[in-house]
Design a protein around this motif. Structure first.
Motif, mmCIF file in Angstrom:
data_model
loop_
_atom_site.group_PDB
_atom_site.id
_atom_site.type_symbol
_atom_site.label_atom_id
_atom_site.label_comp_id
_atom_site.label_asym_id
_atom_site.label_seq_id
_atom_site.Cartn_x
_atom_site.Cartn_y
_atom_site.Cartn_z
ATOM 1 N N ALA A 1 54.481 14.697 38.603
ATOM 2 C CA ALA A 1 55.331 15.130 39.719
ATOM 3 C C ALA A 1 55.754 16.582 39.565
ATOM 4 O O ALA A 1 55.671 17.374 40.517
ATOM 5 C CB ALA A 1 56.564 14.230 39.821
ATOM 6 N N ALA B 1 59.480 8.076 47.748
ATOM 7 C CA ALA B 1 59.460 9.259 46.872
ATOM 8 C C ALA B 1 60.637 9.273 45.900
ATOM 9 O O ALA B 1 61.599 10.019 46.080
ATOM 10 C CB ALA B 1 59.454 10.526 47.711
ATOM 11 N N SER C 1 54.413 9.787 35.111
ATOM 12 C CA SER C 1 54.743 10.055 36.500
ATOM 13 C C SER C 1 55.573 11.329 36.640
ATOM 14 O O SER C 1 55.332 12.145 37.539
ATOM 15 C CB SER C 1 55.501 8.859 37.096
ATOM 16 O OG SER C 1 55.918 9.123 38.411
ATOM 17 N N PRO D 1 59.503 12.429 42.609
ATOM 18 C CA PRO D 1 59.595 13.863 42.920
ATOM 19 C C PRO D 1 61.023 14.412 42.979
ATOM 20 O O PRO D 1 61.265 15.518 42.475
ATOM 21 C CB PRO D 1 58.872 13.974 44.266
ATOM 22 C CG PRO D 1 57.872 12.865 44.223
ATOM 23 C CD PRO D 1 58.569 11.735 43.521
ATOM 24 N N ALA E 1 51.936 11.110 41.668
ATOM 25 C CA ALA E 1 53.100 10.734 40.849
ATOM 26 C C ALA E 1 53.870 9.594 41.480
ATOM 27 O O ALA E 1 54.392 8.710 40.786
ATOM 28 C CB ALA E 1 54.004 11.951 40.660
ATOM 29 N N MET E 2 53.976 9.572 42.814
ATOM 30 C CA MET E 2 54.676 8.481 43.497
ATOM 31 C C MET E 2 53.982 7.137 43.255
ATOM 32 O O MET E 2 54.644 6.099 43.106
ATOM 33 C CB MET E 2 54.724 8.753 45.002
ATOM 34 C CG MET E 2 55.434 10.036 45.412
ATOM 35 S SD MET E 2 55.338 10.251 47.208
ATOM 36 C CE MET E 2 55.881 11.942 47.386
ATOM 37 N N SER F 1 54.729 5.763 39.650
ATOM 38 C CA SER F 1 56.119 5.697 39.207
ATOM 39 C C SER F 1 56.585 4.239 39.124
ATOM 40 O O SER F 1 56.438 3.478 40.088
ATOM 41 C CB SER F 1 57.016 6.473 40.169
ATOM 42 O OG SER F 1 58.377 6.255 39.841
ATOM 43 N N THR G 1 60.864 16.636 32.562
ATOM 44 C CA THR G 1 60.453 17.643 33.532
ATOM 45 C C THR G 1 61.127 18.988 33.262
ATOM 46 O O THR G 1 60.506 20.040 33.433
ATOM 47 C CB THR G 1 60.766 17.179 34.961
ATOM 48 O OG1 THR G 1 62.158 16.793 35.045
ATOM 49 C CG2 THR G 1 59.900 15.994 35.345
ATOM 50 N N VAL H 1 51.651 15.404 43.990
ATOM 51 C CA VAL H 1 52.964 14.768 44.096
ATOM 52 C C VAL H 1 52.816 13.310 44.534
ATOM 53 O O VAL H 1 53.497 12.415 44.014
ATOM 54 C CB VAL H 1 53.858 15.548 45.079
ATOM 55 C CG1 VAL H 1 55.178 14.809 45.292
ATOM 56 C CG2 VAL H 1 54.129 16.943 44.558
#
Length: 497
Positions: A60, A175, A56, A178, A75-76, A79, A118, A72
């Motif tokens: 993101a 969210a 995730s 992110p 990724a949500m 997660s 990240t 994005v």
């Protein structure tokens, strides 16, 4: 009205009847143990949880770098952070200290892994600019708290009532991943503003979801064994947290609203200075500048003299603060060739000056080891100042040479590099008591002017007053003090007395 033993009995008041109905018709239908089992299934640490965090987070951060909302959102959806946060809410509702510690550990470990992963991806990426998707997650406000609150209530309701499909929408609305990916971007690029704003957004979402889940859990009968005192303290705690979050986020929302209104008013004021067919092609406002900096590019068929001054005065009155307005008029359509040529020449000269300023700023920032934002440039007087960062094993002479090199690269400009507070050179004296080394004196005078601190000149004897004169001529506060040597003057920065 009810009857008992043929006698009328008054109905209970509404504030008693509703809770009684809720307990008998709603809470009784809930399988509390089954709900707790579903929550506990997803709120702990596991290899699957760690793997999904990495996947995730990777999706993101790539979506943020590419400025792709679709990526994005993906990724949500995957997660797993929602699990431990909802679990924390249920643990707070039942005051289960063991479960609180377990969910907090799971959440903290997942967040740390996401940030580090990240940041690693950003360090390897050739794209390290702040995109619109990144910028959108750096200024949380009261609306973000409200979105998290409503989404969390819906998610907790879905979990309790067994409507798992709603959780997908909740994951998209709140969210969680992110903002963590944006924190990683800020860490990798050493951008504290981005990292701090994004972490505040994540913290707001995380705390709001956990507390809202706890409220919904209590509403549906979880934690009924708590004493009235525990319930009261729980309510006070939740209310205090919401107030602590709402105040700064409300101020942030107020500032965002003011900036939006200021941008709209600036556009309207500038447009009124030109003919109806004129068009504003670009409007940039620096709200951090003092005075407020507004730069606009206007496409117009007729050059309007004094438009900048008139619009600047009106805009300053409307906003209630000084405004530095710069309107670039770009001639389009009909007009004389002479006027077009003059306007084009002026605009070209302005762009050349701005390009020179940008190059000078970048060079000074590189030389001083600071960000370009730390360089102060006065275009009107062609002067640039920067405070240098301490360099390993560098003395005052090193910073003076750096300033001389920077000045050589910008003819016609006055360049000043303020060095760190480092030891001053000693002055060897000749038989007449004058400095024997002109370079050491020049270095001391330069450092004193740049740093702006007073100086003590330690030398033995009473006939050394001329040593103070060169410093006094340059506006430096210098004084003589008793020293150990008569043929060497020790220069020291004066410590506050």
């Amino acid at each position: 009205m009810m009857m008992q033993d043929d006698r009328p009995v008054a109905d209970p008041p509404l504030w008693r009847a509703v809770p009684r109905w809720w307990r008998s018709h709603v809470i009784r239908e809930i399988d509390h143990q089954a709900v707790v089992d579903r929550v506990r299934e997803d709120d702990g640490w596991s290899p699957r949880y760690a793997f999904m965090i990495l996947m995730s987070a990777g999706i993101a951060v790539l979506g943020l770098l590419l400025s792709s909302p679709a990526v994005v959102i993906g990724a949500m959806l995957i997660s797993p952070l929602m699990g431990p946060i909802v679990g924390l809410g249920f643990a707070l509702a039942t005051v289960d200290s063991r479960e609180i510690r377990r969910t907090l550990f799971t959440l903290a470990a997942g967040a740390l892994i996401a940030i580090l992963f990240t940041a690693f991806i950003v360090l390897l990426s050739p794209l390290q600019t702040v995109t619109s998707e990144i910028a959108a997650r750096t200024r949380p406000n009261l609306f973000d708290l409200m979105v998290a609150l409503f989404s969390a209530l819906a998610g907790a309701y879905a979990m309790i009532r067994g409507k798992a499909g709603t959780i997908v929408g909740v994951a998209i609305a709140t969210a969680l991943m992110p903002p963590l990916a944006t924190v990683g971007f800020g860490v990798a690029t050493l951008n504290a503003t981005v990292a701090g704003g994004a972490f505040l957004l994540f913290f707001t979402n995380f705390v709001t979801i956990a507390l809202a889940a706890g409220i919904m859990a209590r509403l549906y009968g979880f934690g009924r064994e708590l004493s009235p005192r525990q319930s009261w303290m729980q309510s006070v705690f939740i209310g205090a947290i919401f107030v602590a979050l709402a105040v700064p986020l409300g101020l942030s929302l107020r500032q965002i609203a003011w900036e939006s209104n200021a941008a709209r008013e600036a556009r309207d004021v500038i447009r009124r200075e030109f003919a109806d067919e004129a068009r504003i092609s670009q409007l940039d406002i620096d709200f951090d500048a003092r005075p407020l900096s507004v730069t606009a590019s206007v496409l117009t068929s007729r050059y309007e003299r004094n438009a900048t001054a008139r619009a600047g005065r009106v805009l300053a009155d409307m906003l209630g603060q000084p405004v530095a307005l710069d309107i670039e008029q770009i001639r389009v359509g009909e007009g004389t060739d002479t006027e077009n040529a003059q306007l084009l020449a002026a605009q070209t000269a302005r762009r050349e000056v701005q390009g020179q300023v940008d190059r000078l700023t970048d060079r000074l920032a590189l030389i001083a080891g600071v960000d370009p934002d730390a360089v102060t440039v006065d275009t009107a007087s062609k002067r640039a100042l920067v405070r240098a960062r301490p360099l390993p094993e560098a003395g005052l002479a090193t910073y003076r040479v750096l300033e001389q090199r920077a000045a050589a690269m910008a003819p016609g400009w006055t360049i000043e590099v303020e060095p760190p507070v480092l030891p001053l050179p000693d002055l060897a004296l000749d038989q007449d008591g004058a400095p024997a080394n002109a370079d050491s004196l020049a270095l001391a005078l330069w450092a004193a002017q740049r740093i702006g601190l007073p100086i003590d000149i330690a030398v033995r004897g009473d006939d050394h007053a001329p040593l103070v004169q060169p410093f006094a001529d340059r506006g430096v506060d210098a004084r003589l003090t008793d020293g150990a040597s008569a043929d060497r003057a020790a220069l020291r920065w004066r410590v506050a007395e």
